[in-house]
Design an enzyme around this catalytic site. Structure first.
Site, PDB file in Angstrom:
ATOM      1  CE1 TYR A  57     -31.311  14.491  17.123  1.00 13.29           C
ATOM      2  CE2 TYR A  57     -31.786  16.406  18.538  1.00 13.29           C
ATOM      3  CZ  TYR A  57     -31.424  15.973  17.208  1.00 13.29           C
ATOM      4  OH  TYR A  57     -30.852  16.726  16.335  1.00 13.29           O
ATOM      5  CB  SER A  79     -28.866  21.035  17.829  1.00 15.71           C
ATOM      6  OG  SER A  79     -28.481  20.955  16.522  1.00 15.71           O
ATOM      7  CE1 TYR A  80     -36.779  19.025  15.051  1.00 15.27           C
ATOM      8  CE2 TYR A  80     -35.017  18.123  13.291  1.00 15.27           C
ATOM      9  CZ  TYR A  80     -36.467  18.211  13.815  1.00 15.27           C
ATOM     10  OH  TYR A  80     -37.576  17.938  12.970  1.00 15.27           O
ATOM     11  CD1 TRP A  99     -28.262  14.887  13.596  1.00 11.96           C
ATOM     12  CD2 TRP A  99     -29.828  14.543  11.851  1.00 11.96           C
ATOM     13  NE1 TRP A  99     -29.564  15.444  13.966  1.00 11.96           N
ATOM     14  CE2 TRP A  99     -30.441  15.039  13.079  1.00 11.96           C
ATOM     15  CE3 TRP A  99     -30.490  14.038  10.703  1.00 11.96           C
ATOM     16  CZ2 TRP A  99     -31.754  15.436  12.985  1.00 11.96           C
ATOM     17  CZ3 TRP A  99     -31.822  14.488  10.576  1.00 11.96           C
ATOM     18  CH2 TRP A  99     -32.504  14.849  11.575  1.00 11.96           C
ATOM     19  CG  ASP A 111     -22.382  25.153  16.927  1.00 15.72           C
ATOM     20  OD1 ASP A 111     -22.206  23.762  16.647  1.00 15.72           O
ATOM     21  OD2 ASP A 111     -23.228  26.271  16.937  1.00 15.72           O
ATOM     22  CG  HIS A 119     -23.794  21.129  17.706  1.00 19.85           C
ATOM     23  ND1 HIS A 119     -24.285  22.015  17.293  1.00 19.85           N
ATOM     24  CD2 HIS A 119     -24.440  20.141  17.903  1.00 19.85           C
ATOM     25  CE1 HIS A 119     -25.534  21.990  17.215  1.00 19.85           C
ATOM     26  NE2 HIS A 119     -25.958  20.804  17.593  1.00 19.85           N
TER      27      HIS A 119
END
Length: 560
Positions: free
Chosen positions: A42, A113-114, A161, A255, A284
């Protein structure tokens, strides 16, 4: 607190020669220092993530902090393809970070997350210098929350996304042609801004036209259907026991990866690994204690964590004990194995296990007259029916999700949803006493359709004394059907911890869509042609339909 120096775009060469770049935050005093590593797609300078990651604050507390752009993103070289390179690149980066000047040779990884999945992928590759991981709000099985759920596509996250990640792709692709770059970005932003009203609705959802239109990689649902083995690049499920490291698992009841967090902890604990679990009333991206239209209290936030201190400080102390055990700060109370926030009574509770062994699976049966009861029906109660039209799906209204801003996560008033003719709502009598549900919730429907394929969606709600119904948990299953034949359909609503207060009622919604969170089943199986489906739910003695709740006996509440 220490002063901090920052080195920007520090290169690390991967095994295939591709150079990835990181910002390195160092305490200005002489070390050696343990290393914290975060790898993300990101942008390592993205302001919102920087606030969550707080690399300066962590460096001031005595860590070298490395924040790296993943392959093909922002300052790093290579081609961007979600998930594909994170195992090898994670291994190589851990070894590189451990050898940085001033390092004590021990590396921990952290982030949500990622970033949580990059931790798992690196850990599965087993770099010897990696000593602990702290994945937050991340998944276990990509087909249970990331790519899909119950066989339906997680369209709600897939489209926005992928479009947002496409911005950097287009900037890089057209770097030498400003006019083409501007035109490409305008088209992409246009589709992103229109996601709620048009982009989500494009067909076929399983080969979404918007990704081909802009030539950008998608989250992974489509590729995982073409190449099933490729999903192993981000699948943790079934492999947790391969990771012989301490792990801190943090997640939220609302989430999109709620169940994955729980599953990862459960598997690590079962394998005999050192593991801790924290589950709050969070989404999230929302951890402030107010979510949806419910105020869970300031103590529910990550800033207080039930007066245990800031989550960031709790996490840092947890990491330090594994990365620099001989240089620990003043002793702090240890985390319990499990720290749960129990919604409804809005209290944190320490537990020794997950799932709770004292939970008793308890059925509530769908009954005639839209009633929900602990007693099974007698003969002759029959069926209820509705028509599901893919052209007019039930709109997503809250839940454990991550979507475009028009669809916030959390608990919301369900009045508009429950007023629809394509939503069946079954409601219990007012409860005589509090009833705690903590664990995994499943529904068993005896259902029939006149379509060759259709979806079944079930939602558990709490109806307060004012008659307001709010969503607690939900799930979906995509069914292949013989038209007119009644079959049992099991819908996994994932897990929760919630107390239905005395005087409240329990409600179960049954329908066939939750759009655009999950892609619409067109009831035909061909992805383009749509038809309405006539749905039936049976609830008589021979064809039971029920929801099964993990109820904590009143005498056992509060035990740990």
């Amino acid at each position: 607190m220490l002063d901090v120096t920052i080195e920007h775009d520090v290169p690390a060469t991967m095994r295939d020669g591709v150079v990835l770049r990181a910002d390195v935050y160092r305490p200005s005093a002489e070390g050696p220092w343990p290393v914290l590593l975060a790898r993300l797609p990101y942008g390592k300078n993205q302001s919102l993530l920087a606030a969550v990651m707080d690399p300066v604050g962590k460096a001031r507390r005595g860590f070298i902090v490395v924040v790296q752009d993943t392959r093909g993103r922002f300052a790093s070289d290579g081609e961007w393809e979600p998930w594909t390179h994170e195992t090898d690149d994670g291994y190589d980066t851990v070894r590189w970070a451990a050898a940085l000047p001033g390092s004590n040779g021990s590396v921990g990884m952290y982030g949500p997350s990622y970033l949580g999945n990059t931790q798992w992928m690196a850990a599965l590759a087993k770099p010897p210098e990696l000593k602990a991981i702290s994945p937050m709000v991340t998944w276990a099985e990509p087909d249970d929350g990331l790519f899909a759920r119950g066989g339906a596509q997680e369209l709600g996250i897939t489209v926005p996304w992928s479009l947002m990640q496409g911005i950097d792709t287009l900037l890089r692709r057209h770097a030498d042609d400003p006019m083409a770059q501007g035109q490409a970005l305008m088209a992409l932003v246009g589709d992103t801004d229109a996601v709620a009203n048009s982009t989500y609705w494009e067909l076929p959802a399983g080969r979404h036209p918007v990704f081909e239109r802009h030539g950008i990689p998608e989250l992974g649902f489509e590729r995982s259907r073409r190449e099933p083995e490729w999903s192993a690049n981000c699948r943790v499920a079934g492999r947790q026991a391969e990771v012989d490291l301490p792990s801190l698992h943090s997640g939220g009841w609302y989430d999109i990866f709620c169940q994955g967090t729980l599953d990862n902890y459960t598997a690590m604990h079962a394998a005999g690994r050192t593991a801790n679990l924290i589950m709050g009333p969070w989404s999230h991206t929302g951890t402030l204690g107010y979510l949806g239209d419910v105020n869970f209290g300031l103590a529910a936030s990550t800033e207080l964590l039930g007066f245990r201190g800031r989550f960031a400080d709790v996490e840092l102390r947890w990491l330090r004990q594994w990365l620099a055990p001989d240089d620990a700060e003043s002793p702090q109370p240890e985390l319990p194995p499990v720290l749960l926030f129990v919604m409804g009574i809005n209290q944190w509770r320490e537990e020794q296990e997950w799932p709770l062994a004292r939970a008793v699976d308890t059925g509530l049966f769908l009954r005639a007259g839209n009633h929900l009861a602990f007693e099974a029906p007698d003969a002759g109660e029959g069926t209820d029916a509705f028509v599901y039209d893919p052209a007019d799906p039930v709109p997503t209204t809250g839940g454990a999700l991550l979507m475009s801003n028009e669809f916030p996560a959390g608990p919301f008033d369900q009045a508009e949803v429950e007023a629809r003719p394509d939503v069946l709502a079954y409601t219990s009598d007012p409860l005589a006493e509090d009833l705690e549900v903590t664990g995994r919730v499943r529904a068993h429907l005896t259902a029939a359709t006149d379509a060759p394929t259709t979806d079944w969606v079930v939602r558990l709600c709490d109806v307060d004394t004012q008659g307001v119904s709010r969503n607690i948990a939900d799930g979906i299953v995509r069914a292949v059907a013989t038209p007119g034949e009644f079959t049992e359909q099991v819908v996994d609503l994932w897990s929760t911890s919630y107390v239905f207060r005395a005087g409240h009622r329990i409600r179960v919604q049954v329908t066939s869509s939750n759009f655009p969170r999950w892609d619409r089943n067109l009831n035909t199986g061909d992805g383009l042609r749509s038809q309405a489906a006539h749905q039936e739910i049976a609830h008589d003695a021979a064809r039971l339909s029920r929801i099964v709740l993990p109820v904590i006996p009143a005498s056992a509440e509060g035990q740990a």
